[in-house]
Motif scaffolding. Sequence first.
Motif, PDB file in Angstrom:
ATOM      1  N   LEU A 278       7.420 -10.618  -6.133  1.00  0.00           N
ATOM      2  CA  LEU A 278       6.418  -9.927  -5.326  1.00  0.00           C
ATOM      3  C   LEU A 278       6.608 -10.209  -3.848  1.00  0.00           C
ATOM      4  O   LEU A 278       6.379  -9.341  -3.005  1.00  0.00           O
ATOM      5  CB  LEU A 278       5.007 -10.329  -5.776  1.00  0.00           C
ATOM      6  N   GLU A 279       7.052 -11.394  -3.551  1.00  0.00           N
ATOM      7  CA  GLU A 279       7.292 -11.732  -2.153  1.00  0.00           C
ATOM      8  C   GLU A 279       8.427 -10.868  -1.606  1.00  0.00           C
ATOM      9  O   GLU A 279       8.379 -10.387  -0.479  1.00  0.00           O
ATOM     10  CB  GLU A 279       7.641 -13.204  -2.027  1.00  0.00           C
ATOM     11  N   GLU A 280       9.430 -10.687  -2.463  1.00  0.00           N
ATOM     12  CA  GLU A 280      10.580  -9.855  -2.095  1.00  0.00           C
ATOM     13  C   GLU A 280      10.151  -8.418  -1.819  1.00  0.00           C
ATOM     14  O   GLU A 280      10.551  -7.794  -0.850  1.00  0.00           O
ATOM     15  CB  GLU A 280      11.579  -9.889  -3.261  1.00  0.00           C
ATOM     16  N   ILE A 281       9.307  -7.893  -2.713  1.00  0.00           N
ATOM     17  CA  ILE A 281       8.887  -6.491  -2.616  1.00  0.00           C
ATOM     18  C   ILE A 281       7.803  -6.301  -1.559  1.00  0.00           C
ATOM     19  O   ILE A 281       7.774  -5.307  -0.843  1.00  0.00           O
ATOM     20  CB  ILE A 281       8.358  -5.999  -3.977  1.00  0.00           C
ATOM     21  N   GLY A 282       6.905  -7.262  -1.467  1.00  0.00           N
ATOM     22  CA  GLY A 282       5.812  -7.174  -0.511  1.00  0.00           C
ATOM     23  C   GLY A 282       4.622  -6.409  -1.049  1.00  0.00           C
ATOM     24  O   GLY A 282       4.777  -5.494  -1.855  1.00  0.00           O
ATOM     25  N   LEU A 283       3.454  -6.801  -0.615  1.00  0.00           N
ATOM     26  CA  LEU A 283       2.220  -6.121  -1.010  1.00  0.00           C
ATOM     27  C   LEU A 283       1.566  -5.512   0.218  1.00  0.00           C
ATOM     28  O   LEU A 283       1.790  -5.957   1.333  1.00  0.00           O
ATOM     29  CB  LEU A 283       1.258  -7.100  -1.686  1.00  0.00           C
ATOM     30  N   GLN A 284       0.768  -4.484   0.009  1.00  0.00           N
ATOM     31  CA  GLN A 284       0.158  -3.785   1.139  1.00  0.00           C
ATOM     32  C   GLN A 284      -1.036  -4.516   1.732  1.00  0.00           C
ATOM     33  O   GLN A 284      -1.132  -4.700   2.931  1.00  0.00           O
ATOM     34  CB  GLN A 284      -0.273  -2.379   0.691  1.00  0.00           C
ATOM     35  N   SER A 285      -1.988  -4.907   0.884  1.00  0.00           N
ATOM     36  CA  SER A 285      -3.191  -5.518   1.460  1.00  0.00           C
ATOM     37  C   SER A 285      -3.748  -6.676   0.639  1.00  0.00           C
ATOM     38  O   SER A 285      -4.622  -7.390   1.103  1.00  0.00           O
ATOM     39  CB  SER A 285      -4.286  -4.459   1.641  1.00  0.00           C
ATOM     40  N   ALA A 286      -3.283  -6.845  -0.591  1.00  0.00           N
ATOM     41  CA  ALA A 286      -3.862  -7.885  -1.443  1.00  0.00           C
ATOM     42  C   ALA A 286      -3.246  -9.245  -1.151  1.00  0.00           C
ATOM     43  O   ALA A 286      -2.096  -9.338  -0.747  1.00  0.00           O
ATOM     44  CB  ALA A 286      -3.654  -7.524  -2.909  1.00  0.00           C
ATOM     45  N   GLN A 287      -4.044 -10.282  -1.349  1.00  0.00           N
ATOM     46  CA  GLN A 287      -3.560 -11.655  -1.248  1.00  0.00           C
ATOM     47  C   GLN A 287      -3.248 -12.150  -2.652  1.00  0.00           C
ATOM     48  O   GLN A 287      -3.942 -11.804  -3.603  1.00  0.00           O
ATOM     49  CB  GLN A 287      -4.642 -12.552  -0.647  1.00  0.00           C
ATOM     50  N   LEU A 288      -2.210 -12.991  -2.764  1.00  0.00           N
ATOM     51  CA  LEU A 288      -1.878 -13.585  -4.051  1.00  0.00           C
ATOM     52  C   LEU A 288      -2.213 -15.059  -3.993  1.00  0.00           C
ATOM     53  O   LEU A 288      -1.926 -15.727  -2.998  1.00  0.00           O
ATOM     54  CB  LEU A 288      -0.381 -13.453  -4.337  1.00  0.00           C
ATOM     55  N   ALA A 289      -2.832 -15.567  -5.043  1.00  0.00           N
ATOM     56  CA  ALA A 289      -3.154 -16.986  -5.041  1.00  0.00           C
ATOM     57  C   ALA A 289      -3.016 -17.578  -6.430  1.00  0.00           C
ATOM     58  O   ALA A 289      -3.583 -17.055  -7.392  1.00  0.00           O
ATOM     59  CB  ALA A 289      -4.585 -17.195  -4.524  1.00  0.00           C
ATOM     60  N   ILE A 290      -2.264 -18.664  -6.522  1.00  0.00           N
ATOM     61  CA  ILE A 290      -2.212 -19.407  -7.779  1.00  0.00           C
ATOM     62  C   ILE A 290      -3.576 -20.045  -7.982  1.00  0.00           C
ATOM     63  O   ILE A 290      -4.166 -20.581  -7.046  1.00  0.00           O
ATOM     64  CB  ILE A 290      -1.145 -20.516  -7.706  1.00  0.00           C
ATOM     65  N   ASP A 291      -4.075 -19.967  -9.179  1.00  0.00           N
ATOM     66  CA  ASP A 291      -5.349 -20.608  -9.475  1.00  0.00           C
ATOM     67  C   ASP A 291      -5.273 -21.189 -10.886  1.00  0.00           C
ATOM     68  O   ASP A 291      -5.485 -20.487 -11.863  1.00  0.00           O
ATOM     69  CB  ASP A 291      -6.491 -19.588  -9.366  1.00  0.00           C
ATOM     70  N   VAL A 292      -4.968 -22.476 -10.967  1.00  0.00           N
ATOM     71  CA  VAL A 292      -4.799 -23.078 -12.291  1.00  0.00           C
ATOM     72  C   VAL A 292      -6.116 -23.199 -13.036  1.00  0.00           C
ATOM     73  O   VAL A 292      -6.140 -23.482 -14.228  1.00  0.00           O
ATOM     74  CB  VAL A 292      -4.157 -24.490 -12.221  1.00  0.00           C
ATOM     75  N   THR A 293      -7.228 -22.969 -12.323  1.00  0.00           N
ATOM     76  CA  THR A 293      -8.514 -23.058 -13.020  1.00  0.00           C
ATOM     77  C   THR A 293      -8.860 -21.735 -13.701  1.00  0.00           C
ATOM     78  O   THR A 293      -9.855 -21.645 -14.402  1.00  0.00           O
ATOM     79  CB  THR A 293      -9.654 -23.424 -12.046  1.00  0.00           C
ATOM     80  N   LEU A 294      -8.034 -20.746 -13.455  1.00  0.00           N
ATOM     81  CA  LEU A 294      -8.299 -19.435 -14.028  1.00  0.00           C
ATOM     82  C   LEU A 294      -7.989 -19.442 -15.526  1.00  0.00           C
ATOM     83  O   LEU A 294      -6.842 -19.590 -15.925  1.00  0.00           O
ATOM     84  CB  LEU A 294      -7.422 -18.401 -13.310  1.00  0.00           C
TER      85      LEU A 294
END
Length: 458
Positions: A278-294
């Motif tokens: 995803l970093e390679e492709i890029g996103l338009q407006s969303a933030q990505l976050a690891i959340d191990v509590t999910l």
Amino acid sequence: MARKPSIPKGTRDFSPSEVSKRNYIFDIVRKHFRTFGFQPIETPAFENSETLLGKYGDEGDRLIFRILNSGDFIDKVDDVTYSSKNSASIAPKISEKALRYDLTVPFARYVVMHQNEIDFPFKRYQIQPVWRADRPQRGRFREFYQCDADVVGSNSLLQEVELVQLYDAVFTSLGLHGITIKLNNRKILAGIAEVIGAGNHLVPFTVALDKLDKIGEGGVKNEMLSKGIPEAAIEKANPLFSLSGSNSEQLEVLRNMLSVTEAGSKGVDELGFILNTLEEIGLQSAQLAIDVTLARGLDYYTGAIFEVAAPEHVQMGSIGGGGRYDDLTGIFGLQNVSGVGISFGLDRIYLVMEELGLFPSGIDRSLELLFLNFGEKEALTAFKMATKLRKSGVLCEVYPEAAKIQKQLKYADKRQVPYVILLGEKEMEEGTFVLKDMRTGQQEIKPQKEVGNLSIKS
RNA sequence: GUGGUUGUAGCUCAGCUGGUUAGAGCGCUAGAUUGUGGUUCUAGAGGUCGCCGGUUCGAAACCGGUCUUCCACCCCA
């Protein structure tokens, strides 16, 4: 009227303006589903009880709406069962159908039933209401819509990547910026539980961990203790509570922590691949976050877990969720078919967009032009003109009665019609009409022949 | 499912420690204005006080039950 009518708790009527705005969201979601190659299906509002029961855990079963059998159903219950007064044993005898609880299980059923007609990998989307016998709260209803997109028959992690892109595309298109897509992996959770020595308490462990942002570290630890998780194990989980930094930094901590477990390492690899791609492709407006509590209570997730959080300053639970389930169709007898999917919580997205004022103005405009009615002959001419305008897509109508002009204009005002055409005796004689802009009050006289060239800007 | 909260006109809400004909604003209808809305003025309509039961000489108000609203928990979109 003897008694005021009402609707069941947790259900809603939708007024014209609300329907317009809901359709606006539907249309955007549907458009993006299609551009990603997903195909629509629909399934019945109700299924056989056995299709649904037992698929969502005990808690889920409680929330499934059951449908009473038709006919003299009580007569068919044997006396012993009947006099037992035990709901659990009587229910299956008087109810064989139940309302759809989500779209994923019916989809699994669909895949199994139609496996010979389906070309795998099968990408389907589905937008339909579901029902839950829950207690309503803000953003929680007993009837609400889910918009799901799932892929079955592919183990490729590119599907996960694509689904995140789909989230990004839809929310960007809706103008709902600042959302966060939270990522986790069931294998990471399993790995953590294994490493700290709580491997046989995986579910209570994850359920408790999921509440971190709500009840805090102390609360989570207390809940874990009360569920029988050893104190030593909880101590070992400490690094999780202070997990911070960038996604790659968090990933590194997890990689070290989980290197001794096969499942955990695999989960870290998967998550890493998704993030890197995803970093390679890029996103338009969303933030990505690891959340191990999910954790997403759902029992059937086996790999990736997604959840979409509304922009920070908005008070609202998740507005979307999803994940990978390696063997969903297994419960219906079709083995080794992996699926991954996401869901949009339409009703909550609506509430958030309303709160942030993100609906385009004029979206709920139901009429662009009103012909005032001055009498039979005039109305007939107006009708002819309206017919012409409708062919070019103008939303217009002729006021049905020759009421007082004052009343007709008041009606136009209420409906927020931007333009009104006055066509009375004088105009009939001259072959003209008066076009009135309701917002400025300005009027101009135009020849009737030119009605087709009207530009309605609303 | 557990705990709390709410309900009075179409809408938003007043209504005192129980007291006789139930209040406001907005909205609605009509008129001022027989071809001009939004503003203004005038008049009018609209309520089994969520529902059922109880206490009381008397209940919109107090008590019990029930339904509903919103909130927290469980769970979840």
